[in-house]
Design a protein around this motif. Structure first.
Motif, PDB file in Angstrom:
ATOM      1  N   PHE A  25     -51.542 -22.195  45.329  1.00 14.15           N
ATOM      2  CA  PHE A  25     -50.886 -22.457  44.051  1.00 14.15           C
ATOM      3  C   PHE A  25     -49.949 -23.662  44.164  1.00 14.15           C
ATOM      4  O   PHE A  25     -49.938 -24.539  43.297  1.00 14.15           O
ATOM      5  CB  PHE A  25     -50.111 -21.219  43.590  1.00 14.15           C
ATOM      6  N   GLU A  26     -49.172 -23.730  45.235  1.00  9.24           N
ATOM      7  CA  GLU A  26     -48.234 -24.836  45.424  1.00  9.24           C
ATOM      8  C   GLU A  26     -48.970 -26.164  45.591  1.00  9.24           C
ATOM      9  O   GLU A  26     -48.478 -27.208  45.165  1.00  9.24           O
ATOM     10  CB  GLU A  26     -47.342 -24.572  46.634  1.00  9.24           C
ATOM     11  N   LYS A  27     -50.148 -26.135  46.227  1.00  7.97           N
ATOM     12  CA  LYS A  27     -50.941 -27.356  46.382  1.00  7.97           C
ATOM     13  C   LYS A  27     -51.386 -27.876  45.018  1.00  7.97           C
ATOM     14  O   LYS A  27     -51.354 -29.084  44.765  1.00  7.97           O
ATOM     15  CB  LYS A  27     -52.156 -27.102  47.274  1.00  7.97           C
ATOM     16  N   THR A  28     -51.780 -26.975  44.136  1.00  4.05           N
ATOM     17  CA  THR A  28     -52.182 -27.368  42.782  1.00  4.05           C
ATOM     18  C   THR A  28     -51.002 -27.983  42.040  1.00  4.05           C
ATOM     19  O   THR A  28     -51.139 -29.036  41.402  1.00  4.05           O
ATOM     20  CB  THR A  28     -52.723 -26.151  42.006  1.00  4.05           C
ATOM     21  N   VAL A  29     -49.847 -27.349  42.150  1.00  3.07           N
ATOM     22  CA  VAL A  29     -48.651 -27.864  41.477  1.00  3.07           C
ATOM     23  C   VAL A  29     -48.275 -29.230  42.042  1.00  3.07           C
ATOM     24  O   VAL A  29     -47.956 -30.160  41.287  1.00  3.07           O
ATOM     25  CB  VAL A  29     -47.479 -26.861  41.612  1.00  3.07           C
ATOM     26  N   LEU A  30     -48.335 -29.386  43.363  1.00  6.30           N
ATOM     27  CA  LEU A  30     -47.997 -30.668  43.983  1.00  6.30           C
ATOM     28  C   LEU A  30     -48.961 -31.765  43.531  1.00  6.30           C
ATOM     29  O   LEU A  30     -48.540 -32.893  43.254  1.00  6.30           O
ATOM     30  CB  LEU A  30     -48.006 -30.531  45.504  1.00  6.30           C
ATOM     31  N   SER A  31     -50.241 -31.434  43.420  1.00  5.05           N
ATOM     32  CA  SER A  31     -51.220 -32.411  42.921  1.00  5.05           C
ATOM     33  C   SER A  31     -50.889 -32.832  41.497  1.00  5.05           C
ATOM     34  O   SER A  31     -50.994 -34.013  41.145  1.00  5.05           O
ATOM     35  CB  SER A  31     -52.632 -31.829  42.974  1.00  5.05           C
ATOM     36  N   GLU A  32     -50.465 -31.882  40.667  1.00  6.41           N
ATOM     37  CA  GLU A  32     -50.097 -32.202  39.293  1.00  6.41           C
ATOM     38  C   GLU A  32     -48.824 -33.057  39.250  1.00  6.41           C
ATOM     39  O   GLU A  32     -48.714 -33.967  38.423  1.00  6.41           O
ATOM     40  CB  GLU A  32     -49.915 -30.927  38.486  1.00  6.41           C
ATOM     41  N   VAL A  33     -47.877 -32.779  40.127  1.00  2.51           N
ATOM     42  CA  VAL A  33     -46.648 -33.572  40.183  1.00  2.51           C
ATOM     43  C   VAL A  33     -46.978 -35.022  40.549  1.00  2.51           C
ATOM     44  O   VAL A  33     -46.472 -35.967  39.934  1.00  2.51           O
ATOM     45  CB  VAL A  33     -45.651 -32.955  41.200  1.00  2.51           C
ATOM     46  N   GLU A  66     -74.400 -47.741  33.959  1.00  2.00           N
ATOM     47  CA  GLU A  66     -74.993 -48.465  35.079  1.00  2.00           C
ATOM     48  C   GLU A  66     -73.930 -48.857  36.097  1.00  2.00           C
ATOM     49  O   GLU A  66     -72.767 -49.056  35.760  1.00  2.00           O
ATOM     50  CB  GLU A  66     -75.690 -49.728  34.571  1.00  2.00           C
ATOM     51  N   LYS A  67     -74.381 -49.019  37.332  1.00  2.00           N
ATOM     52  CA  LYS A  67     -73.463 -49.299  38.433  1.00  2.00           C
ATOM     53  C   LYS A  67     -72.597 -50.532  38.190  1.00  2.00           C
ATOM     54  O   LYS A  67     -71.390 -50.488  38.360  1.00  2.00           O
ATOM     55  CB  LYS A  67     -74.261 -49.474  39.723  1.00  2.00           C
ATOM     56  N   ASN A  68     -73.193 -51.627  37.798  1.00  2.00           N
ATOM     57  CA  ASN A  68     -72.432 -52.872  37.616  1.00  2.00           C
ATOM     58  C   ASN A  68     -72.155 -53.224  36.160  1.00  2.00           C
ATOM     59  O   ASN A  68     -71.407 -54.146  35.890  1.00  2.00           O
ATOM     60  CB  ASN A  68     -73.174 -54.040  38.272  1.00  2.00           C
ATOM     61  N   HIS A  69     -72.782 -52.507  35.225  1.00  2.00           N
ATOM     62  CA  HIS A  69     -72.650 -52.891  33.825  1.00  2.00           C
ATOM     63  C   HIS A  69     -72.111 -51.782  32.941  1.00  2.00           C
ATOM     64  O   HIS A  69     -72.059 -51.928  31.733  1.00  2.00           O
ATOM     65  CB  HIS A  69     -74.008 -53.372  33.283  1.00  2.00           C
ATOM     66  N   GLY A  70     -71.728 -50.668  33.528  1.00  2.00           N
ATOM     67  CA  GLY A  70     -71.210 -49.559  32.733  1.00  2.00           C
ATOM     68  C   GLY A  70     -69.783 -49.833  32.273  1.00  2.00           C
ATOM     69  O   GLY A  70     -69.138 -50.774  32.709  1.00  2.00           O
ATOM     70  N   VAL A  71     -69.309 -48.999  31.385  1.00  2.00           N
ATOM     71  CA  VAL A  71     -67.942 -49.144  30.887  1.00  2.00           C
ATOM     72  C   VAL A  71     -67.017 -48.242  31.697  1.00  2.00           C
ATOM     73  O   VAL A  71     -67.437 -47.230  32.257  1.00  2.00           O
ATOM     74  CB  VAL A  71     -67.843 -48.779  29.382  1.00  2.00           C
ATOM     75  N   TRP A  72     -65.758 -48.617  31.774  1.00  2.00           N
ATOM     76  CA  TRP A  72     -64.757 -47.817  32.472  1.00  2.00           C
ATOM     77  C   TRP A  72     -64.204 -46.774  31.513  1.00  2.00           C
ATOM     78  O   TRP A  72     -63.865 -47.085  30.381  1.00  2.00           O
ATOM     79  CB  TRP A  72     -63.623 -48.702  32.987  1.00  2.00           C
ATOM     80  N   VAL A  73     -64.111 -45.535  31.986  1.00  2.00           N
ATOM     81  CA  VAL A  73     -63.630 -44.431  31.175  1.00  2.00           C
ATOM     82  C   VAL A  73     -62.490 -43.743  31.920  1.00  2.00           C
ATOM     83  O   VAL A  73     -62.590 -43.497  33.128  1.00  2.00           O
ATOM     84  CB  VAL A  73     -64.762 -43.409  30.903  1.00  2.00           C
ATOM     85  N   GLN A  74     -61.424 -43.445  31.195  1.00  2.00           N
ATOM     86  CA  GLN A  74     -60.312 -42.710  31.783  1.00  2.00           C
ATOM     87  C   GLN A  74     -60.704 -41.237  31.858  1.00  2.00           C
ATOM     88  O   GLN A  74     -61.150 -40.653  30.871  1.00  2.00           O
ATOM     89  CB  GLN A  74     -59.052 -42.889  30.947  1.00  2.00           C
ATOM     90  N   VAL A  75     -60.545 -40.622  33.040  1.00  2.00           N
ATOM     91  CA  VAL A  75     -60.959 -39.240  33.228  1.00  2.00           C
ATOM     92  C   VAL A  75     -59.883 -38.277  32.743  1.00  2.00           C
ATOM     93  O   VAL A  75     -58.732 -38.661  32.534  1.00  2.00           O
ATOM     94  CB  VAL A  75     -61.308 -38.938  34.706  1.00  2.00           C
ATOM     95  N   SER A  76     -60.254 -37.025  32.603  1.00  2.00           N
ATOM     96  CA  SER A  76     -59.315 -35.992  32.171  1.00  2.00           C
ATOM     97  C   SER A  76     -58.285 -35.738  33.277  1.00  2.00           C
ATOM     98  O   SER A  76     -58.544 -36.017  34.450  1.00  2.00           O
ATOM     99  CB  SER A  76     -60.067 -34.705  31.858  1.00  2.00           C
ATOM    100  N   PRO A  77     -57.136 -35.185  32.912  1.00  2.00           N
ATOM    101  CA  PRO A  77     -56.128 -34.857  33.933  1.00  2.00           C
ATOM    102  C   PRO A  77     -56.653 -33.884  34.990  1.00  2.00           C
ATOM    103  O   PRO A  77     -56.273 -33.977  36.157  1.00  2.00           O
ATOM    104  CB  PRO A  77     -54.988 -34.228  33.126  1.00  2.00           C
ATOM    105  N   ASP A  78     -57.547 -32.968  34.606  1.00  2.00           N
ATOM    106  CA  ASP A  78     -58.118 -32.034  35.584  1.00  2.00           C
ATOM    107  C   ASP A  78     -58.947 -32.765  36.638  1.00  2.00           C
ATOM    108  O   ASP A  78     -58.868 -32.468  37.827  1.00  2.00           O
ATOM    109  CB  ASP A  78     -58.975 -30.977  34.899  1.00  2.00           C
ATOM    110  N   LYS A  79     -59.762 -33.729  36.194  1.00  2.00           N
ATOM    111  CA  LYS A  79     -60.566 -34.511  37.132  1.00  2.00           C
ATOM    112  C   LYS A  79     -59.680 -35.347  38.042  1.00  2.00           C
ATOM    113  O   LYS A  79     -59.942 -35.486  39.236  1.00  2.00           O
ATOM    114  CB  LYS A  79     -61.544 -35.426  36.386  1.00  2.00           C
ATOM    115  N   ALA A  80     -58.614 -35.915  37.488  1.00  2.00           N
ATOM    116  CA  ALA A  80     -57.685 -36.720  38.280  1.00  2.00           C
ATOM    117  C   ALA A  80     -56.984 -35.851  39.324  1.00  2.00           C
ATOM    118  O   ALA A  80     -56.824 -36.253  40.484  1.00  2.00           O
ATOM    119  CB  ALA A  80     -56.669 -37.402  37.372  1.00  2.00           C
ATOM    120  N   ARG A  81     -56.591 -34.642  38.936  1.00  2.00           N
ATOM    121  CA  ARG A  81     -55.936 -33.726  39.873  1.00  2.00           C
ATOM    122  C   ARG A  81     -56.902 -33.322  40.985  1.00  2.00           C
ATOM    123  O   ARG A  81     -56.532 -33.237  42.152  1.00  2.00           O
ATOM    124  CB  ARG A  81     -55.421 -32.483  39.143  1.00  2.00           C
TER     125      ARG A  81
END
Length: 181
Positions: free
Chosen positions: A75-83, A101-116
């Motif tokens: 649980f603390e590891k999850t909280v630390l990742s969120e911090v 595509e690898k070189n021609h695709g668009v950049w997308v901001q991921v969800s906070p869950d994916k970032a964590r």
């Protein structure tokens, strides 16, 4: 706000918003990023992303929190990742992945869950790197390095030389010293 430029206002059409001079467009829930910035963390496979400034900054942050993360329960590891995620986002970082595509695709901001999840994954990778460094130091006969600090205890996996080999080595050493070779 006059900086926001609504491109479509019909009720049935998905809304699309452009943020001038930021390289960001929003369509519905997805945030499309035209050009990643220097603070952005680039996600995806491959080592080429490790040298991006945002990824290096994330790595430095993870090293600062490593001891705390290793001592924490699940649980603390999850909280630390969120911090860490919240601190990175507050300092202007975004977590981006190329969509398409690898070189021609668009950049997308991921969800906070994916970032964590990425942060947690990078902590595990850091643990493996530190373990490999410790194992290599032991194998090479260097002082035992635990978490980057030498403990003063050395471990040598090589077997000792036989008496015959030791005598031969000593004789060669004495000969070199005697003749200045």
């Amino acid at each position: 706000n006059d900086k926001l430029n609504a491109m479509s206002t019909t009720p049935d059409a998905p809304t699309s918003t452009s943020f001038p001079n930021s390289g960001v467009q929003q369509q519905g829930e997805d945030v499309l990023v035209v050009v990643p910035g220097p603070l952005d963390v680039i996600m995806g496979r491959g080592r080429h992303n490790k040298n991006k400034p945002g990824n290096r900054r994330l790595q430095q942050t993870l090293e600062e929190y490593y001891e705390q993360y290793e001592a924490a329960d699940k649980f603390e590891k999850t909280v630390l990742s969120e911090v860490i995620l919240n601190a990175m986002v507050a300092n202007g970082s975004r977590f981006l992945i190329r969509d398409g595509e690898k070189n021609h695709g668009v950049w997308v901001q991921v969800s906070p869950d994916k970032a964590r999840e990425k942060i947690s994954h990078d902590f595990r990778n850091l643990r493996n790197e530190k373990k490999k460094a410790t194992d290599k130091a032991r194998k090479d006969g260097e002082p035992n390095k635990v978490n980057g600090a030498a403990s003063g205890v050395s471990w040598n996996p090589k077997r000792p030389r036989s008496a015959k080999t030791s005598a031969k080595q000593n004789q060669m050493h004495d000969t070199k010293r005697l003749f200045g070779v």
